[in-house]
Design a protein around this motif. Structure first.
Motif, PDB file in Angstrom:
ATOM      1  N   ASP A  54       0.857  -1.234  -0.019  1.00 15.23           N
ATOM      2  CA  ASP A  54       0.033  -0.042   0.071  1.00 15.23           C
ATOM      3  C   ASP A  54       0.851   1.189   0.039  1.00 15.23           C
ATOM      4  N   VAL A  55       1.955   1.150   0.818  1.00 15.01           N
ATOM      5  CA  VAL A  55       2.992   2.365   0.577  1.00 15.01           C
ATOM      6  C   VAL A  55       3.297   2.652  -0.898  1.00 15.01           C
ATOM      7  N   LEU A  56       3.563   1.472  -1.354  1.00 15.42           N
ATOM      8  CA  LEU A  56       4.092   1.396  -2.996  1.00 15.42           C
ATOM      9  C   LEU A  56       2.936   2.180  -3.804  1.00 15.42           C
ATOM     10  N   VAL A  57       1.699   1.821  -3.342  1.00 12.39           N
ATOM     11  CA  VAL A  57       0.739   2.453  -4.174  1.00 12.39           C
ATOM     12  C   VAL A  57       0.502   3.833  -3.930  1.00 12.39           C
ATOM     13  N   ALA A  58       0.514   4.103  -2.802  1.00 10.04           N
ATOM     14  CA  ALA A  58       0.609   5.794  -2.502  1.00 10.04           C
ATOM     15  C   ALA A  58       1.909   6.425  -3.059  1.00 10.04           C
ATOM     16  N   TRP A  59       3.114   5.721  -3.204  1.00 15.39           N
ATOM     17  CA  TRP A  59       4.335   6.276  -3.707  1.00 15.39           C
ATOM     18  C   TRP A  59       4.347   6.707  -5.104  1.00 15.39           C
ATOM     19  N   VAL A  60       3.418   5.859  -5.929  1.00 15.57           N
ATOM     20  CA  VAL A  60       3.494   6.013  -7.396  1.00 15.57           C
ATOM     21  C   VAL A  60       2.902   7.456  -7.800  1.00 15.57           C
ATOM     22  N   GLY A 278      -4.818  15.240  -2.876  1.00 11.35           N
ATOM     23  CA  GLY A 278      -3.629  15.933  -2.234  1.00 11.35           C
ATOM     24  C   GLY A 278      -2.261  15.484  -2.615  1.00 11.35           C
ATOM     25  N   TYR A 279      -1.954  14.681  -3.416  1.00  9.71           N
ATOM     26  CA  TYR A 279      -0.695  14.218  -3.848  1.00  9.71           C
ATOM     27  C   TYR A 279       0.016  15.533  -4.431  1.00  9.71           C
ATOM     28  N   ALA A 301      10.061  10.815  -1.303  1.00  8.54           N
ATOM     29  CA  ALA A 301       8.631  10.553  -1.642  1.00  8.54           C
ATOM     30  C   ALA A 301       8.141   9.206  -0.918  1.00  8.54           C
ATOM     31  N   LEU A 302       8.910   8.174  -0.895  1.00  8.46           N
ATOM     32  CA  LEU A 302       8.628   6.766  -0.409  1.00  8.46           C
ATOM     33  C   LEU A 302       8.491   7.083   1.301  1.00  8.46           C
ATOM     34  N   PHE A 304       7.618   9.759   2.674  1.00  8.69           N
ATOM     35  CA  PHE A 304       6.110  10.527   2.925  1.00  8.69           C
ATOM     36  C   PHE A 304       5.052   9.459   2.702  1.00  8.69           C
ATOM     37  N   ALA A 305       5.344   8.711   1.560  1.00 10.76           N
ATOM     38  CA  ALA A 305       4.064   7.689   1.332  1.00 10.76           C
ATOM     39  C   ALA A 305       3.759   6.954   2.642  1.00 10.76           C
ATOM     40  N   ALA A 306       5.038   6.399   3.167  1.00 10.11           N
ATOM     41  CA  ALA A 306       5.003   5.603   4.316  1.00 10.11           C
ATOM     42  C   ALA A 306       4.576   6.186   5.614  1.00 10.11           C
ATOM     43  N   LEU A 307       4.697   7.445   5.792  1.00 14.78           N
ATOM     44  CA  LEU A 307       4.042   8.198   6.789  1.00 14.78           C
ATOM     45  C   LEU A 307       2.517   8.239   6.719  1.00 14.78           C
ATOM     46  N   ASN A 308       2.002   8.512   5.412  1.00 15.62           N
ATOM     47  CA  ASN A 308       0.604   8.479   5.135  1.00 15.62           C
ATOM     48  C   ASN A 308      -0.029   7.267   5.304  1.00 15.62           C
ATOM     49  N   VAL A 309       0.608   6.134   4.884  1.00 15.32           N
ATOM     50  CA  VAL A 309      -0.245   4.750   4.903  1.00 15.32           C
ATOM     51  C   VAL A 309      -0.074   4.258   6.567  1.00 15.32           C
ATOM     52  N   GLY A 310       1.156   4.488   7.021  1.00 17.17           N
ATOM     53  CA  GLY A 310       1.389   4.095   8.291  1.00 17.17           C
ATOM     54  C   GLY A 310       0.442   4.694   9.337  1.00 17.17           C
TER      55      GLY A 310
END
Lengths: 354, 400
Positions: A54-60, A278-279, A301-302, A304-310
């Protein structure tokens, strides 16, 4: 000069510590256990394969918009209109998917081709909207920040109108979004359980690599930088300034549109009101944090994505609001910029003494 | 060598058959301990729809030993950008949930995605119809049960309370988004109001004005939906003295209280949550509410005992006592009513309990087309999938 380089990590490290410190203070002020909060975010981001994906999904989408923004920043442009460009990409991709849906179901068009064309349509949509900001700037004298902001609202309004009007579900008028597309038109994921589409990650990595190579290793990139550093001088040296401005908007728009198309084809499988998620604004933060350099954009970016998902874990386990991730991201950007300013001041003083 | 090949083939066959058999049946019994995950569309303390669901889940934890609750609220893409509802459901599974309640119509598609992807997790889809064999959205989902309460009855009661109170003869309905559910609930309120207007007040039905204004979602999303506060104000400022709320949150009552404080004689009827009338003391006529606890208890027990069977349920009130917290699915909590109005509400509830059916012909749809012939009672399908508002109601039936 060598002194300044050596001091840089020191200042940046201090910035990170300060950002963490301030976030911890916020947590303490709300009587929340800071350590548990950080552990939960970490677990929520890398604790299982599913959340890591899911982190990767947000990272893209984040990496795609960041890549685009690095191009406009190179030309010295603040492309605030990025949110609208993502939305427009999503709208164009949805429009294409809607037109292909019948053909894909009847076998008249190969679903893979339909998806590819829809993604391309999304890229075209993003580029179109970005170039509108560019045109307003070059030909209308409208600062790209104001133009972009205005066009963000227009894109949102158009999106809402489509969802509530022409593209509504039969018999329904709801902001929930359009009817989901047939499974055949979803970007293929690794398995049915996952939202993770490997091809999207490849696209994002290609995007950042291309942008890096473009800026660092090509004549085109050099000219972009020249326009960014001093447009007048660049113009006098024979660089067609406005064309380069427009080109940078187009490239950024293509990547933002791609992000929007990916959101539609692989994450939501339909058009929703907050499709940009909001990306775009987050991409601006990432760009500032990496000091507008493509070299470290991907890992930041990865993160930040991790923070969002986590942070999704926070309301579940600690009854804390997920917006804590935003607090940490915001303070991080703020302190890194402050630290850079402080370092410059410090260096100047040092220089005078010497 | 051959033997080994055969053995492997046989094992493979068993494995394949096993998985398919497993895939087509409900998950195995959860046993003595079960963690329940609840996904709510709004805040858990919204004094409306989400809180009613939250209380329902808490009721399960209190009544069924061995159960535990984990939840996530504000599960919508405006509040949690970038997330999907199935992703949020998974985050509850990661916390041990073996049964996940998706408690909003807004989650219909995502709940199906989740149920298909997680065949080993029990799923309750609140307000959905995907597991209704005769329904329009039927899907074979062995691990899913859809639950809804027959709120139509209590909306009719709300309509009666509104008609008995209005001095201007103008009742406003603050509607959420437009779909089958909201059309039938707004129409139920209208049927109740018309019934009281004609039968209790002996007034001309043509002189009753009933207007529905939709905001576009279950609650206010600034910049996306119409502002429910504004819609309620518009009603009160244009002669509508009673507003019936159909949205998840309490703006109608809050605004009524504001106008009442300025000396205006206006009232409101909130929705969903039994204690929502406390939001506006003196202006709340009462609240039609959901009591999810009993249905959730039955379903959770089935999951634990291994008697889970996919089905759809549309649960009735307990006519012996519509406010019994341990039985009925829906109730009506009376608020500030005149003696007369209060007596009429009680009378109407007693009539309903005896079998009064307002979903009976002759009834026409808003555009004048026939809906029910004289004497014809609507089937469940006709009520659930009401295609338009009813004749006599103002407001949009389907977005154009």
């Amino acid at each position: 000069m060598s002194d300044s380089r050596a001091l840089k990590p020191l200042f940046q490290g201090a910035a990170v510590v300060l950002a963490l410190g301030l976030t911890t203070l916020v947590l303490l002020a709300t009587k929340a256990p800071p350590l548990a909060a950080y552990v939960n975010i970490a677990r929520g981001a890398v604790g299982t394969v599913s959340v890591a994906l899911d982190v990767l999904v947000a990272w893209v989408p984040l990496l795609l918009v960041t890549s685009g923004l690095l191009v406009t920043f190179t030309v010295g442009l603040w492309n605030i209109g990025i949110e609208g460009q993502i939305t427009f990409g999503a709208i164009f991709a949805t429009w294409a998917l809607r037109s292909f849906q019948g053909g894909a179901a009847s076998g008249a068009i190969d679903p893979a081709l339909a998806i590819a064309l829809s993604v391309l349509a999304g890229m075209a949509g993003g580029a179109l909207w970005a170039m509108l900001v560019g045109a307003l700037k070059t030909f209308g004298g409208v600062n790209e920040i104001f133009g972009g902001l205005g066009l963000n609202y227009v894109a949102t309004a158009l999106n809402l109108w489509l969802i509530f009007g022409p593209w509504k579900r039969p018999g329904v008028a709801s902001m929930s979004g359009t009817v989901p597309f047939d499974k055949a038109l979803w970007l293929p994921t690794i398995n049915e359980q996952s939202r993770f589409a490997p091809i999207a990650v490849v696209l994002a990595l290609v995007a950042i690599a291309v942008v890096f190579a473009l800026i660092q290793g090509t004549y085109f990139g050099l000219r972009l930088k020249a326009v960014g550093k001093n447009p007048k001088a660049a113009y006098l040296l024979g660089i067609p300034t406005w064309q380069y401005t427009m080109a940078s908007f187009a490239i950024c728009g293509i990547l933002a549109g791609l992000a929007g198309a990916v959101q539609v084809t692989s994450v939501y499988h339909r058009l929703i009101p907050s499709i940009s998620s909001g990306y775009g604004y987050m991409g601006l933060m990432v760009s500032m944090l990496v000091n507008f350099s493509a070299a470290v954009a991907a890992p930041v970016a990865l993160f930040f994505a991790a923070l969002n998902v986590g942070s999704i874990q926070l309301p579940i386990t600690l009854k804390l609001d997920s917006s804590l991730a935003g607090v940490l991201q915001g303070t991080l950007v703020l302190f890194v910029i402050l630290a850079e300013g402080a370092r410059m001041r410090f260096m100047k003083k040092g220089g005078r003494k010497a | 060598m051959r033997k080994i090949t055969k053995l492997i083939l046989a094992l493979l066959l068993v494995a394949v058959l096993g998985t398919t058999a497993f895939a087509q049946s409900a998950p195995p019994a959860a046993g003595a301990n079960l963690t329940i995950g609840l996904v709510m569309v709004g805040p858990y303390n919204d004094h409306g729809w989400s809180q009613a669901n939250y209380d329902g889940a808490q009721y399960v934890v209190a009544k069924v030993p061995g159960t535990k609750l984990v939840y996530i609220d504000k599960a919508n893409s405006a509040d949690r950008p970038g997330t999907t509802v199935s992703q949020l459901g998974e985050s509850l599974v990661a916390q041990g949930a073996k049964l996940v309640i998706f408690s909003s119509d807004d989650m219909s598609d995502e709940a199906v995605k989740f149920a298909q992807a997680h065949k080993d997790v029990f799923v309750i889809m609140t307000s959905g119809d995907q597991t209704w064999k005769d329904g329009k959205a039927y899907k074979d989902l062995p691990n899913m049960i859809c639950i809804m309460g027959r709120m139509e009855y209590m909306k009719m009661v709300a309509g009666v309370a509104a008609a008995m109170t209005t001095q201007t003869g103008k009742i406003g309905f603050l509607g959420p988004l437009i779909n089958d559910e909201t059309r039938r609930l707004a129409s139920s309120a209208y049927l109740g109001a018309k019934y009281a207007w004609v039968n209790y007040l002996k007034k001309d039905p043509a002189k009753l004005s009933f207007k529905v204004t939709w905001i576009g979602f279950w609650f206010n999303i600034p910049g996306v939906t119409s502002d429910p506060t504004q819609v309620a104000d518009d009603f009160f400022n244009s002669g509508y003295d009673v507003v019936i709320s159909g949205i998840d949150t309490t703006e109608a009552v809050t605004e009524a209280a504001k106008y009442a404080a300025q000396g205006k004689k206006v009232f409101a009827i909130p929705y969903d949550y039994a204690k929502a009338i406390d939001e506006g003391k003196g202006v709340s006529l009462g609240v039609p509410y959901f009591n999810w606890g009993p249905a959730y208890v039955t379903t959770v027990k089935a999951a634990m005992a291994g008697t889970w069977k996919s089905h759809w349920e549309w649960n009735a009130p307990d006519w012996k006592n519509i406010n019994n917290p341990d039985t009925g699915a829906v109730g009506f909590n009376k608020g500030t009513l005149t003696k007369d109005a209060s007596a009429s509400v009680d009378k109407f509830i007693a009539e309903l309990a005896k079998g009064l059916n307002l979903w009976k012909g002759p009834l026409a749809l808003q555009d004048g087309s026939a809906y029910l012939k004289a004497g014809e009672a609507a089937t469940d399908k006709q009520v659930w999938y009401l295609p338009q508002l009813l004749q006599g109601m103002e407001g949009q039936s389907v977005s154009k």
